[in-house]
Design a protein around this motif. Structure first.
Motif, short mmCIF file in Angstrom:
data_model
loop_
_atom_site.label_atom_id
_atom_site.label_comp_id
_atom_site.label_asym_id
_atom_site.label_seq_id
_atom_site.Cartn_x
_atom_site.Cartn_y
_atom_site.Cartn_z
N PRO A 26 -40.21 43.87 -50.93
CA PRO A 26 -38.99 44.66 -51.10
C PRO A 26 -38.66 45.55 -49.92
N LEU A 27 -39.65 45.81 -49.05
CA LEU A 27 -39.42 46.77 -47.97
C LEU A 27 -40.32 46.46 -46.79
N VAL A 28 -39.76 46.56 -45.59
CA VAL A 28 -40.51 46.48 -44.34
C VAL A 28 -40.23 47.75 -43.55
N THR A 29 -41.28 48.38 -43.02
CA THR A 29 -41.11 49.58 -42.20
C THR A 29 -41.41 49.24 -40.75
N VAL A 30 -40.40 49.39 -39.91
CA VAL A 30 -40.53 49.24 -38.46
C VAL A 30 -40.87 50.60 -37.88
N ARG A 31 -41.88 50.65 -37.01
CA ARG A 31 -42.26 51.91 -36.35
C ARG A 31 -42.40 51.65 -34.86
#
Length: 275
Positions: free
Chosen positions: A138-143
């Motif tokens: 449901p979610l991907v976090t790009v850092r």
């Protein structure tokens, strides 16, 4: 933290939260503490400039400055995008980090991977949350911190299979694709399909009708983006007992049928949508 103002439409800089998308500015110039970021070049052969210096970015599309923020400490942040101008994905986003030494840019974030939901910055870093095409994510976090880039995929927890009755009719008016984004529904359909079949079906429901109810069935049909008429799908759940039905149709191939996909009542409901 304090936001700096672009030359126009400053109110659009506040990033979205929750499930809302980030609201883009589509500006051609931003003024930061460390100079302007502006679009230059001919239409569909544009790129970005920092003051009088052209940045090492593609020159094969249109460009926009989409979002910006004054971060903690010495950094300003800009999110810019480029696109070829057609109705499909194929462009992308670049993060720019500005300070007194100049501009650092991230690797490209493809606009085919998902929608941007939220943007956060801290002392030298930025994080962007996006959706993903994988129905289990449901979610991907790009850092990114100016040098190191990472993507963290947040997977849905395991859920028990969804039930009958209200567990089925809750989807009426939603999209067929949304059904397979739900962990409980994937557990339900998992009795008849492998996860890669569900992913194939979800892709073929990306463009389609909303979920409808007729008698004891809810159902939806759809097609794969840019392949309507060639790659089609149908999904259904029986209200009374939660039994599932699915059809994956590819041009010149035999239908892949799951659960009650050949049930006459279900076939009659989805026949027109699969044409």
């Amino acid at each position: 933290m304090t936001r700096f103002l672009p030359l126009i439409l400053a109110s659009f800089l506040v990033p979205a939260t929750g499930n809302a998308e980030v609201e883009f500015l589509y500006a051609e110039v931003f003024e930061t503490r460390y100079g302007d970021i502006r679009v230059g070049g001919e239409q569909f052969q544009q790129t970005l400039w920092h003051d009088r210096t052209q940045l090492p970015l593609p020159e094969d599309a249109r460009w926009w400055v989409q979002w910006a923020e004054q971060g903690e400490g010495a950094y300003d942040w800009v999110l810019a995008s480029h696109h070829h101008g057609g109705n499909s994905c194929g462009g992308g986003f670049y993060i720019l980090r500005l300070d007194e030494s100049g501009v650092a840019q991230s690797r490209e974030i493809s606009d085919c991977d998902g929608l941007l939901l939220d943007i956060r910055t801290g002392a030298g870093w930025i994080e962007i949350d996006r959706t993903d095409l994988d129905i289990e994510v449901p979610l991907v976090t790009v850092r990114w911190n100016g040098t190191d880039y990472s993507e963290t995929h947040h997977f849905d927890p395991i859920a028990p299979p969804a039930g009958a009755g209200a567990d089925v009719t809750r989807w009426v008016g939603d999209s067929g694709y949304s059904i397979l984004q739900d962990a409980g529904e994937r557990a339900r359909f998992g009795a008849e399909m492998e996860i890669w079949d569900m992913q194939d079906l979800a892709t073929r429901l990306s463009v389609g009708t909303g979920v409808e109810q007729a008698g004891d069935w809810i159902f939806a049909t759809g097609c794969q983006p840019h392949a309507c008429g060639l790659e089609m799908g149908a999904i259904g759940v029986r209200v009374s007992d939660g039994a599932v039905a699915a059809i994956i149709r590819s041009s010149d191939q035999t239908d892949r049928v799951f659960g009650l996909g050949d049930d006459p009542a279900f076939r009659a409901l989805v026949a027109e949508g699969l044409e």
